[in-house]
Design an enzyme around this catalytic site. Sequence first.
Site, PDB file in Angstrom:
ATOM      1  N   GLU A 166       0.819  -1.208   0.000  1.00  0.00           N
ATOM      2  CA  GLU A 166       0.000   0.000   0.000  1.00  0.00           C
ATOM      3  C   GLU A 166       0.853   1.258   0.000  1.00  0.00           C
ATOM      4  OE1 GLU A 166      -2.947   1.413   3.292  1.00  0.00           O
ATOM      5  OE2 GLU A 166      -3.901  -0.202   2.179  1.00  0.00           O
TER       6      GLU A 166
ATOM      7  N   ASP B  30     -10.263   0.366  -0.583  1.00  0.00           N
ATOM      8  CA  ASP B  30      -9.520   0.922   0.529  1.00  0.00           C
ATOM      9  C   ASP B  30     -10.493   1.770   1.336  1.00  0.00           C
ATOM     10  OD1 ASP B  30      -6.664   1.021   1.537  1.00  0.00           O
ATOM     11  OD2 ASP B  30      -7.341   3.085   1.756  1.00  0.00           O
TER      12      ASP B  30
HETATM   13  P1  IMP Z   1      -8.244  -1.116   4.563  1.00  0.00           P
HETATM   14  O1  IMP Z   1      -9.323  -0.672   3.652  1.00  0.00           O
HETATM   15  O2  IMP Z   1      -8.097  -2.604   4.482  1.00  0.00           O
HETATM   16  O3  IMP Z   1      -6.957  -0.363   4.371  1.00  0.00           O
HETATM   17  O4  IMP Z   1      -8.769  -0.833   6.016  1.00  0.00           O
HETATM   18  C1  IMP Z   1      -8.332   0.193   6.837  1.00  0.00           C
HETATM   19  C2  IMP Z   1      -8.661  -0.095   8.274  1.00  0.00           C
HETATM   20  O5  IMP Z   1     -10.024   0.186   8.506  1.00  0.00           O
HETATM   21  C3  IMP Z   1      -8.423  -1.539   8.697  1.00  0.00           C
HETATM   22  O6  IMP Z   1      -7.894  -1.555   9.989  1.00  0.00           O
HETATM   23  C4  IMP Z   1      -9.782  -2.164   8.702  1.00  0.00           C
HETATM   24  O7  IMP Z   1      -9.884  -3.137   9.693  1.00  0.00           O
HETATM   25  C5  IMP Z   1     -10.678  -0.967   8.952  1.00  0.00           C
HETATM   26  N1  IMP Z   1     -11.906  -1.130   8.183  1.00  0.00           N
HETATM   27  C6  IMP Z   1     -12.035  -1.142   6.844  1.00  0.00           C
HETATM   28  N2  IMP Z   1     -13.302  -1.372   6.487  1.00  0.00           N
HETATM   29  C7  IMP Z   1     -13.989  -1.503   7.650  1.00  0.00           C
HETATM   30  C8  IMP Z   1     -15.346  -1.791   7.938  1.00  0.00           C
HETATM   31  O8  IMP Z   1     -16.202  -2.006   7.069  1.00  0.00           O
HETATM   32  N3  IMP Z   1     -15.656  -1.835   9.234  1.00  0.00           N
HETATM   33  C9  IMP Z   1     -14.739  -1.644  10.230  1.00  0.00           C
HETATM   34  N4  IMP Z   1     -13.476  -1.413  10.015  1.00  0.00           N
HETATM   35  C10 IMP Z   1     -13.092  -1.334   8.717  1.00  0.00           C
END
Ligand code: IMP
Length: 193
Positions: A41, A70
């Site tokens: 990332e 993301d």
């Molecule tokens: P990423 O999109 O995978 O980079 O997520 C960023 C952060 O936000 C991570 O720690 C995920 O666990 C959290 N996150 C992403 N989507 C959700 C969701 O739908 N609910 C709760 N946490 C989320």
Amino acid sequence: MGPAKVKLHVVTNNAKKGEEAVKILESLGVEAELVLLEKKEIQSEKLEEIALHSARTAYLTLRKPLVVDDSGLFIEDLNGFPGPYSSYVYKTIGVKGILKLMEGAPTRKACFKTALAVIIPPIEKVYVGETCGTITTEPRGTGGFGFDPIFVPEGEIRTYAEMSTEEKNKVSHRAKAYKLMVEDLRKTWRGIL
Ligand code: IMP
């Protein structure tokens, strides 16, 4: 003749997020397959840029139609923090750390945002979905992942983690982004999904 129907590969390093996304796509009648890939990332203040870069990188490995999302949690009282840094903040201070930062906060308003990048050559687009709500004072529920136990979407009394995946998918930021994408691609490229 229109384009051939495409199977979308949901690329993520988070199995729970991937399973949620596959369910969203299936409920929209789109064929989907989960692909777990370690993600490289980039750091950026824009979720859209991060998602697009991750999708392009994944495409170089996979060479198949794919989506990468993301997401971030933008907390009003913390001026939008952790936003694009949500995964790092989750890994470091976590849910407890966020609740601590928010002790005595005058507002508990927050929004979850998803930037969803799709690559189906020659198509390359990003869609955004947002759901606002409030941050609880204590974690509640065992479902979902990430910050789900501390986020209550507007119009609800339960946290995302107290809902079934199907219930979360009716109101979530991620589901909104996927719906926008499917509607737009079906409108522009009839028969593709
Ligand atoms: P990423 O999109 O995978 O980079 O997520 C960023 C952060 O936000 C991570 O720690 C995920 O666990 C959290 N996150 C992403 N989507 C959700 C969701 O739908 N609910 C709760 N946490 C989320």
